[in-house]
Design an enzyme around this catalytic site. Structure first.
Site, PDB file in Angstrom:
ATOM      1  N   ASP A 145       0.892  -1.153   0.000  1.00  0.00           N
ATOM      2  CA  ASP A 145       0.000   0.000   0.000  1.00  0.00           C
ATOM      3  C   ASP A 145       0.940   1.215   0.000  1.00  0.00           C
ATOM      4  O   ASP A 145       2.095   1.101   0.419  1.00  0.00           O
ATOM      5  CB  ASP A 145      -0.871  -0.047   1.270  1.00  0.00           C
ATOM      6  CG  ASP A 145      -1.661   1.218   1.459  1.00  0.00           C
ATOM      7  OD1 ASP A 145      -2.278   1.677   0.489  1.00  0.00           O
ATOM      8  OD2 ASP A 145      -1.653   1.756   2.588  1.00  0.00           O
ATOM      9  N   ASP A 165      -0.053   4.990   0.805  1.00  0.00           N
ATOM     10  CA  ASP A 165      -0.306   5.988   1.853  1.00  0.00           C
ATOM     11  C   ASP A 165      -0.258   5.332   3.231  1.00  0.00           C
ATOM     12  O   ASP A 165      -1.052   4.439   3.521  1.00  0.00           O
ATOM     13  CB  ASP A 165      -1.684   6.637   1.636  1.00  0.00           C
ATOM     14  CG  ASP A 165      -1.759   7.422   0.332  1.00  0.00           C
ATOM     15  OD1 ASP A 165      -0.840   8.202   0.074  1.00  0.00           O
ATOM     16  OD2 ASP A 165      -2.737   7.253  -0.419  1.00  0.00           O
TER      17      ASP A 165
HETATM   18  C1  BG6 Z   1      -5.856   6.021   0.298  1.00  0.00           C
HETATM   19  C2  BG6 Z   1      -5.786   6.915   1.510  1.00  0.00           C
HETATM   20  O1  BG6 Z   1      -4.593   5.476   0.020  1.00  0.00           O
HETATM   21  O2  BG6 Z   1      -6.294   6.772  -0.845  1.00  0.00           O
HETATM   22  C3  BG6 Z   1      -7.135   7.579   1.741  1.00  0.00           C
HETATM   23  O3  BG6 Z   1      -5.431   6.137   2.648  1.00  0.00           O
HETATM   24  C4  BG6 Z   1      -7.566   8.329   0.481  1.00  0.00           C
HETATM   25  O4  BG6 Z   1      -7.045   8.455   2.837  1.00  0.00           O
HETATM   26  C5  BG6 Z   1      -7.592   7.361  -0.699  1.00  0.00           C
HETATM   27  O5  BG6 Z   1      -8.861   8.896   0.651  1.00  0.00           O
HETATM   28  C6  BG6 Z   1      -7.969   8.054  -2.016  1.00  0.00           C
HETATM   29  O6  BG6 Z   1      -6.983   8.997  -2.337  1.00  0.00           O
HETATM   30  P1  BG6 Z   1      -7.081  10.045  -3.519  1.00  0.00           P
HETATM   31  O7  BG6 Z   1      -5.673  10.558  -3.654  1.00  0.00           O
HETATM   32  O8  BG6 Z   1      -7.530   9.303  -4.747  1.00  0.00           O
HETATM   33  O9  BG6 Z   1      -8.058  11.090  -3.114  1.00  0.00           O
HETATM   34 MG    MG Z   2      -2.712   3.159   3.595  1.00  0.00          MG
END
Ligand code: BG6
Ligand code: MG
Length: 219
Positions: free
Chosen positions: A8, A10
């Site tokens: 993963d 984030d």
């Molecule tokens: C995930 C994060 O990886 O991605 C979430 O943990 C986030 O917090 C989700 O909402 C979607 O991200 P993005 O960049 O497409 O808005």
């Molecule tokens: Mg994550």
């Protein structure tokens, strides 16, 4: 036998939750609402539109579908202001030596992220070319805890789920990995105990530490 690691992004490779929090709070404040850092924890691994729904629900704010689309777009513009300033100093401790060691052992490396910004972030931190496969939110039709993101990653590498270890910091991400038949390693929190193994972070961690901690059938 384990042949690949799927990460993963984030919360595992970089800490972007702080940027999501600032951008979502700006959006919440703009509609006369707010939410706490504790509530922000619940947004980890949750898609953009599902996060928006939760924040509006917490604030008791109702919006039409078109208004929600606008709010999500605005939030993403603010979020991108922050991530476009990121560089390799934001790679979390221990990740680089861990990737080097895994690669040296012949393991394939992939990213499986819900974020539509995952590729931008990987470019910003200079890691885009380290991964054979990157599955991001743009390719997905189902969010975690559905295993689609990891299934697509395994398939793109020509591997079966039980040949891959997924590293996840979110409860829903661990659920996704387990329901898809992957080995799951939780990174961080107390809410990840259902994973096959949990590590606090990647500091001084080696691929062998992970392989040895998995059930015997994995090795
Ligand atoms: C995930 C994060 O990886 O991605 C979430 O943990 C986030 O917090 C989700 O909402 C979607 O991200 P993005 O960049 O497409 O808005
Ligand atoms: Mg994550």
């Amino acid at each position: 036998m384990i042949k690949a690691f799927i990460f993963d992004l984030d919360g595992v490779i970089v800490d972007t939750a702080k940027y999501h929090f600032i951008a979502w709070r700006r959006m919440a404040n703009a509609v006369g609402s707010d939410f706490t850092e504790e509530e922000n924890e619940k947004l980890k691994g949750v898609s953009r539109m599902e996060s928006l729904d939760l924040i509006l629900e917490w604030g008791g704010v109702e919006k039409t579908v078109a208004e929600k689309q606008e709010l999500a777009t605005q939030k993403n513009e603010w979020y991108r202001e922050y991530i476009l300033k990121m560089d390799d100093s934001e790679i979390l401790e221990g990740i680089l030596p861990f990737l080097d060691a895994a690669e040296a052992q012949g393991l394939k490396l992939a990213v499986g992220s819900s974020s539509k910004n995952a590729t931008t972030i990987l470019e910003q931190i200079g890691l885009k070319d380290r991964f054979e496969v990157i599955i991001d939110g743009n390719k997905l039709t189902r969010s975690k805890p559905d295993p689609q993101v990891f299934e697509m990653g395994a398939e793109a590498m020509g591997l079966k789920p039980n040949e891959c270890v997924v590293f996840e910091d979110a409860e829903k991400g661990v659920d996704a990995a387990l329901s898809g038949g992957f080995y799951a390693v939780g990174v961080g929190g107390d809410n990840l105990k259902h994973a096959h193994h949990v590590v606090p972070d990647f500091t001084n961690l080696t691929p062998n530490d992970i392989l040895q901690a998995l059930p015997a059938a994995a090795i």
